[in-house]
Scaffold this active site. Structure first.
Site, short mmCIF file in Angstrom:
data_model
loop_
_atom_site.label_atom_id
_atom_site.label_comp_id
_atom_site.label_asym_id
_atom_site.label_seq_id
_atom_site.Cartn_x
_atom_site.Cartn_y
_atom_site.Cartn_z
N THR A 68 0.80 -1.23 0.00
CA THR A 68 0.00 0.00 0.00
C THR A 68 0.83 1.28 0.00
O THR A 68 0.29 2.36 -0.23
CB THR A 68 -0.86 0.05 1.28
OG1 THR A 68 0.03 0.02 2.41
CG2 THR A 68 -1.84 -1.11 1.36
N HIS A 134 7.09 27.61 3.33
CA HIS A 134 7.04 26.16 3.53
C HIS A 134 8.27 25.66 4.27
O HIS A 134 8.20 24.65 4.98
CB HIS A 134 6.88 25.45 2.19
CG HIS A 134 5.66 25.88 1.45
ND1 HIS A 134 4.38 25.65 1.93
CD2 HIS A 134 5.50 26.57 0.30
CE1 HIS A 134 3.50 26.16 1.10
NE2 HIS A 134 4.15 26.74 0.11
C1 RB5 Z 1 2.64 -7.15 3.00
O1 RB5 Z 1 1.65 -8.10 2.88
C2 RB5 Z 1 2.00 -5.78 3.26
O2 RB5 Z 1 1.47 -5.77 4.55
C3 RB5 Z 1 3.00 -4.69 3.06
O3 RB5 Z 1 3.53 -4.77 1.78
C4 RB5 Z 1 2.50 -3.28 3.21
O4 RB5 Z 1 1.39 -3.03 2.41
C5 RB5 Z 1 2.34 -2.76 4.57
O5 RB5 Z 1 1.93 -1.61 4.79
#
Ligand code: RB5
Length: 141
Positions: A68, A134
């Site tokens: 993510t 900034h």
């Molecule tokens: C791995 O599964 C996942 O948890 C990692 O890549 C990440 O997204 C964590 O924030």
């Protein structure tokens, strides 16, 4: 002078990291890839630490990729002097350079496709910090 980019991912970001590495090398950047080097499960905080410490030591910028982008950003932002930004669109990629002087870009391989990710990388790399009001604000962090 050639700019150095320190690059890292966990297994969840491995494929996108590989694409970004090719893009950076073709664009003439010096790439320091700290891993991971396969899709085998690994722990993102260790990779975030390596990239954050490298960015601070070399006064350069870094890119971190996980599933993510969020875990990497949480871990990298624990280091004093790191301003790690999760971006999933080009507007925030531009603004976080202009206003936050972001020094680590975090991307989620499970969030953005390759084409958008490379656009985000290009804009983040090419946008300069505006300074001025900034600078005072980031110095307050
Ligand atoms: C791995 O599964 C996942 O948890 C990692 O890549 C990440 O997204 C964590 O924030």
């Amino acid at each position: 002078m050639t700019e150095t980019i320190i690059l890292g991912s966990d297994h969840g970001g491995y494929n996108l990291k590989t694409e970004i590495k090719t893009y950076l090398e073709n664009a003439g950047y010096e790439v320091c890839d700290v891993g991971c080097f396969s899709q085998e499960s690994c722990d993102y905080p260790m990779i975030a630490k390596q990239v954050a410490e490298g960015v601070l030591r070399l006064s350069c910028r870094g890119i971190l990729v996980c599933g993510t982008g969020i875990g990497m950003s949480i871990a990298a932002n624990r280091f004093d002097g790191i301003r790690a930004s999760v971006c999933s669109d080009t507007f925030t990629a531009r603004m976080t350079r202009m206003h936050n002087n972001s020094n680590i870009l975090c991307l989620g391989e499970r969030v953005v496709g390759k084409g958008l990710a490379l656009d985000i990388v290009e804009i983040w790399l090419k946008t300069d910090f505006e300074g001025g009001r900034h600078l005072k604000r980031i110095e307050m962090i």
